[in-house]
Design an enzyme around this catalytic site. Structure first.
Site, PDB file in Angstrom:
ATOM      1  N   HIS A  22      52.643  56.415 -58.163  1.00 31.70           N
ATOM      2  CA  HIS A  22      52.211  55.128 -57.635  1.00 31.70           C
ATOM      3  C   HIS A  22      51.800  55.290 -56.176  1.00 31.70           C
ATOM      4  CE1 HIS A  22      54.206  52.122 -60.655  1.00 31.70           C
ATOM      5  NE2 HIS A  22      53.502  53.070 -61.253  1.00 31.70           N
ATOM      6  N   TYR A  33      56.990  42.838 -56.124  1.00 30.31           N
ATOM      7  CA  TYR A  33      58.164  42.144 -55.593  1.00 30.31           C
ATOM      8  C   TYR A  33      57.703  40.740 -55.230  1.00 30.31           C
ATOM      9  CZ  TYR A  33      60.171  46.835 -54.914  1.00 30.31           C
ATOM     10  OH  TYR A  33      60.648  48.118 -55.091  1.00 30.31           O
ATOM     11  N   PRO A  93      69.073  46.873 -54.152  1.00 27.41           N
ATOM     12  CA  PRO A  93      68.020  47.631 -54.829  1.00 27.41           C
ATOM     13  C   PRO A  93      66.607  47.255 -54.396  1.00 27.41           C
ATOM     14  CG  PRO A  93      68.914  45.950 -56.286  1.00 27.41           C
ATOM     15  CD  PRO A  93      69.773  45.939 -55.059  1.00 27.41           C
ATOM     16  N   LYS A 117      66.173  52.392 -52.693  1.00 30.49           N
ATOM     17  CA  LYS A 117      66.714  53.465 -51.866  1.00 30.49           C
ATOM     18  C   LYS A 117      67.968  54.133 -52.416  1.00 30.49           C
ATOM     19  CE  LYS A 117      63.532  53.195 -48.927  1.00 30.49           C
ATOM     20  NZ  LYS A 117      62.503  54.228 -49.068  1.00 30.49           N
ATOM     21  N   TYR A 177      59.082  52.796 -47.323  1.00 31.74           N
ATOM     22  CA  TYR A 177      59.126  52.770 -48.789  1.00 31.74           C
ATOM     23  C   TYR A 177      58.981  54.164 -49.392  1.00 31.74           C
ATOM     24  CZ  TYR A 177      58.613  50.662 -53.434  1.00 31.74           C
ATOM     25  OH  TYR A 177      58.797  50.302 -54.747  1.00 31.74           O
TER      26      TYR A 177
END
Length: 390
Positions: A73, A201, A293, A297, A385
């Site tokens: 991704h 998200y 979550p 991580k 990220y």
């Protein structure tokens, strides 16, 4: 009685990664696990891997299936109402993540253990640690109705939040930093294609939602619910309806519904224990820290702990370098706290807290609007990220 150089407690991904890393350096180790292999593989966990985790598997030569089945991704999305804000990881920081289920990574490590000479003992009950403050620590446990003992130079606790390793450190010699959240993540795993090729998200007036996946044919979705909720109150159809609303019209219209393979509610917490080394005991992964979550991580922090621990122990045994072990905690904690910060910030941005009013909601909307229009803000999110350097 058995004797080894390192006794690892816990055969989850952290313990197995460390065991394989030490064996590849020629260091003797034994891994003790409380549950049986089937139970270890039944744990449904995260699936977004940073570079550090992928690199560890590659260095160990255990990444064949990860390469074949993992989904690369180059970005992910933050949703604000009807808008998708894409964070282009590749364009912003030249990085990416790989979607590959933690269960599958654990399976790869488990199946390679015997051939690599990594001894893993399952069904070890009543594990207890002794003399960890000195140089001759040992571990006792019960298996098949008999008492067993393992003597080692070092013990590494990879046994999770509830394991005995952290509990063995005297309370006066440790410090706990903790925050419990008033909501949990209600998750559903189903054999349906994902609604989007990258993670979403979503911050919605009704609450948070996440659209994720384990493969091109298996999806993982979450919504946040009050911590007092139960699974009985959320039949599949109600959960799919809520996901459709919170993810927004574009993602919701592309969502395929299906029967749940697994459904659960996971509480959210932030937790750090310092130090991560006490005498001859080192802590790795959830034994030392928990993150919400939201930032993906948890597993990746465990992998960075393993990176530091394996390096320190290898230096100790191969170069007689005592300083490497002494420095382990400080090195690991620097990365832990930065990941805690990112996970907290993203959780705060994307969730509604019970005490939030119109002002707090307006601030969330303004922050998302700023992120949508600011390359600098997106770079900051992207570099966290994909994973900060180790």
């Amino acid at each position: 009685m058995a004797r080894t150089e390192v006794c690892i407690i816990g055969a989850g991904p952290a313990g197995l990664l460390l065991g394989h890393s030490l064996r590849s350096a020629g260091i003797d180790c034994i891994v003790l696990e409380r549950r049986d292999p089937a139970h270890v593989l039944s744990r449904i966990r995260a699936g977004v891997l940073e570079r550090i985790t992928v690199d560890l598997m590659e260095r160990l030569g255990l990444d064949a299936r990860l390469k074949a089945e993992g989904l690369r991704h180059d970005g992910f999305n933050l949703a604000d109402g009807e808008r998708l804000i894409r964070i282009d990881l590749e364009a912003l920081v030249g990085g990416h993540v790989v979607v590959y289920g933690q269960t599958e990574l654990t399976r790869d490590l488990m199946e390679a253990s015997a051939a690599r000479g990594l001894e893993v003992r399952y069904d070890c009950a009543d594990v207890a640690l002794f003399d960890i403050e000195g140089t001759t620590p040992y571990v006792t446990y019960r298996k098949d109705g008999r008492a067993h003992r393992v003597d080692a130079r070092f013990i590494v606790g990879c046994d999770g939040f509830h394991g005995p390793s952290r509990q063995a450190i005297p309370a006066a010699d440790g410090q706990v930093f903790a925050r419990s959240y008033p909501f949990g993540w209600l998750g559903i795993l189903a054999d349906v294609p994902p609604c989007n090729e990258e993670l979403i998200y979503a911050a919605h007036e009704r609450g948070f939602a996440l659209a994720s996946m384990r493969s091109a044919a298996r999806s993982r979705y979450y919504i946040d619910v009050p911590i007092t909720e139960t699974l009985e109150g959320w039949p599949d159809e109600r959960l799919w309806d809520e996901l459709s609303l919170r993810l927004g019209p574009l993602a919701g219209s592309r969502m395929t519904r299906g029967a749940a393979i697994e459904k659960s509610i996971a509480p959210l917490r932030s937790f750090v224990f310092e130090p991560m080394r006490y005498g001859s005991l080192l802590l790795c992964g959830d034994a030392a820290h928990i993150v919400p979550p939201t930032g993906a991580k948890g597993l990746n922090l465990a992998a960075s702990d393993v990176h530091y621990a394996a390096d320190a122990l290898t230096r100790f045994f191969r170069q007689a370098d005592n300083d490497a072990v002494a420095d382990y905690s400080a090195k690991a904690l620097r990365r832990v706290w930065k990941s805690e910060r990112f996970s907290w910030a993203l959780t705060r941005l994307m969730h509604k807290f019970p005490e939030d009013g119109p002002f707090e909601r307006a601030m969330q909307a303004a922050e998302l609007d700023y992120i949508a229009s600011s390359r600098a803000a997106q770079i900051s999110i992207a570099e966290n990220y994909v994973g900060l350097p180790v």
